[in-house]
Design a protein around this motif. Structure first.
Motif, PDB file in Angstrom:
ATOM      1  N   ASN A 147       1.140   5.513   0.707  1.00 39.77           N
ATOM      2  CA  ASN A 147       0.210   6.319   1.382  1.00 39.77           C
ATOM      3  C   ASN A 147       0.173   7.668   0.385  1.00 39.77           C
ATOM      4  O   ASN A 147       0.694   7.639  -0.660  1.00 39.77           O
ATOM      5  CB  ASN A 147       0.717   6.815   2.560  1.00 39.77           C
ATOM      6  N   ASP A 148      -0.509   8.574   0.885  1.00 33.22           N
ATOM      7  CA  ASP A 148      -0.621  10.066   0.106  1.00 33.22           C
ATOM      8  C   ASP A 148       0.978  10.624  -0.015  1.00 33.22           C
ATOM      9  O   ASP A 148       1.153  11.490  -0.859  1.00 33.22           O
ATOM     10  CB  ASP A 148      -1.499  10.818   1.106  1.00 33.22           C
ATOM     11  N   ASP A 149       1.737  10.411   0.784  1.00 31.39           N
ATOM     12  CA  ASP A 149       3.221  10.652   0.706  1.00 31.39           C
ATOM     13  C   ASP A 149       4.002  10.043  -0.227  1.00 31.39           C
ATOM     14  O   ASP A 149       5.041  10.647  -0.642  1.00 31.39           O
ATOM     15  CB  ASP A 149       3.753  11.055   1.872  1.00 31.39           C
ATOM     16  N   ALA A 162      -0.968   7.428  -4.522  1.00 31.57           N
ATOM     17  CA  ALA A 162      -1.332   6.471  -3.387  1.00 31.57           C
ATOM     18  C   ALA A 162      -2.195   5.416  -4.021  1.00 31.57           C
ATOM     19  O   ALA A 162      -2.887   5.638  -4.938  1.00 31.57           O
ATOM     20  CB  ALA A 162      -2.136   7.485  -2.652  1.00 31.57           C
ATOM     21  N   THR A 187       0.804  -1.131   0.005  1.00 33.74           N
ATOM     22  CA  THR A 187       0.001   0.010   0.027  1.00 33.74           C
ATOM     23  C   THR A 187       0.873   1.216  -0.066  1.00 33.74           C
ATOM     24  O   THR A 187       2.016   1.127   0.577  1.00 33.74           O
ATOM     25  CB  THR A 187      -0.953  -0.033   1.180  1.00 33.74           C
ATOM     26  N   SER A 237      -2.443   0.768  -4.222  1.00 37.49           N
ATOM     27  CA  SER A 237      -1.994  -0.373  -3.859  1.00 37.49           C
ATOM     28  C   SER A 237      -1.925  -1.388  -5.061  1.00 37.49           C
ATOM     29  O   SER A 237      -2.197  -1.247  -6.174  1.00 37.49           O
ATOM     30  CB  SER A 237      -2.931  -1.234  -3.109  1.00 37.49           C
TER      31      SER A 237
END
Length: 375
Positions: A39-41, A100, A37, A102
């Motif tokens: 993340n937004d970063d 972001a 996954t 997966s």
């Protein structure tokens, strides 16, 4: 006796219980496979699914999203819903500029196009979509390996690599992925462009030391809308329907012919016979059209009677009594009617006497003589 029967019954029930299968839902390997996954970063983290039992029901905790493990997919394109089966489509980012989303962990250390997992060779990529480029991180044995993901244009005629299409920043090989948004400018105002991928490892000095070739992708626009042609008719239905329809049409045609044959009978004798004054060469065209002399006179007389009965006058071509010359000529009726001509040059005329032989025209005299003899 009863004790023996009870022992036998208990043994039989126990055998049935031991023979009964363990009815648990089968868990596929894909449901328990590791996945990543982001993340937004843009930082990835590996997730390990766990098989557990909750209230007696086997349950997978932290399982991969449905889009990564499912085998049946529903797609909506231009308002039309289609269902397909097979492997999961290429993973794409779901939001954010950092990519972001997966994707499944890549395992392709020594297979085709190793160490690449996605995209597959020849896969189409559409502008405006962010895709994950994944590879097997264990392929690079050296620790802290840094690489560049490069895309180069491919000459379709010669197969040679030409200009560079895009390049990633320095990237850690241990992450096993890089996300990139396909831009419309990659097609260079064409309908599609072939781009070949490669991984270029970088040494500590910042130079490229190894090139790992990857798959070829096709950057193209979204497919145009294709209208549905409708459902293909069932073969069994056609076998039943077609003979029924054709049989009904044949029955209608045959019935119409039989009805016309009975209802419409043409007497050829009445048409061709002369003795019955039929229509043919036995009558003239005026007789066939009713323009005979006798019938015409009768019609004229009937019209005159109707005019006289109304008090009108009937015009007639012939007068009631013969006309006399005095009725039309008046005072001119008594004048002589014989033809007279004035001949100034005839014998006994003044001009004839005064003319000398030298002045006479023989040709004119001959014409005058012939003219006088004619009258």
């Amino acid at each position: 006796m009863y004790t023996f029967l009870s022992v036998v019954g208990t043994t039989f029930l126990c055998s049935l219980a031991s023979a009964a299968p363990n009815l648990r839902p089968r868990q596929t390997d894909s449901a328990l496979a590791l996945w990543v996954t982001v993340n937004d970063d843009g930082k990835p983290s590996t997730v390990t699914p766990i098989l557990s039992t909750i209230s007696g029901t086997p349950t997978i905790i932290s399982g991969a999203p449905h889009d990564l493990t499912a085998t049946v997919f529903t797609e909506t394109n231009y308002g039309q819903i289609s269902t397909s089966t097979g492997t999961a489509p290429m993973a794409t980012a779901t939001g954010g500029d950092a990519g972001a989303g997966s994707f499944p962990i890549c395992h392709n250390k020594d297979g085709d196009n190793a160490p690449w997992c996605q995209p597959t060779d020849g896969a189409p990529m559409y502008p405006g979509t962010t895709y994950y480029f994944t590879w097997d991180a264990t392929y690079f044995t050296a620790p802290n390996t840094t690489l560049l993901v490069q895309g180069n244009y491919l000459n379709e005629t010669t197969g040679e690599v030409t200009d560079q299409a895009f390049e990633s920043p320095k990237w850690a090989a241990s992450w096993g992925f890089w996300s990139y948004k396909i831009e419309n400018s990659l097609m260079k105002h064409q309908s599609a462009k072939n781009i070949t991928l490669q991984l270029a490892t970088i040494t500590t000095a910042g130079k490229s030391s190894q090139i790992v070739k990857g798959p070829r992708i096709l950057v193209t626009g979204y497919p145009a809308y294709q209208p549905s042609t409708g459902k293909t008719p069932d073969k069994a239905a056609l076998i039943i329907a077609l003979p029924t329809v054709f049989g009904f049409i044949a029955l209608c045609v045959i019935g119409t012919c039989i009805w016309n044959r009975k209802a419409r009978q043409i007497g050829l004798g009445n048409i061709m016979s002369r003795g019955r004054k039929g229509y043919g060469v036995g009558k003239s065209s005026r007789s066939r059209m009713g323009f005979g002399k006798k019938k015409a006179n009768e019609r004229i007389q009937l019209m005159e009677r109707e005019v006289e009965a109304d008090g009108g006058e009937v015009y007639r071509d012939m007068p009631d009594r013969p006309r006399r010359d005095s009725d039309a000529l008046g005072s001119l009726a008594g004048t002589p009617t014989e033809e007279r001509r004035m001949d100034h040059y005839g014998p006994g005329s003044r001009d004839h006497q005064n003319r000398s032989p030298a002045d006479r025209n023989v040709f004119r005299d001959e014409l005058r003589r012939q003219n006088n003899e004619r009258f």
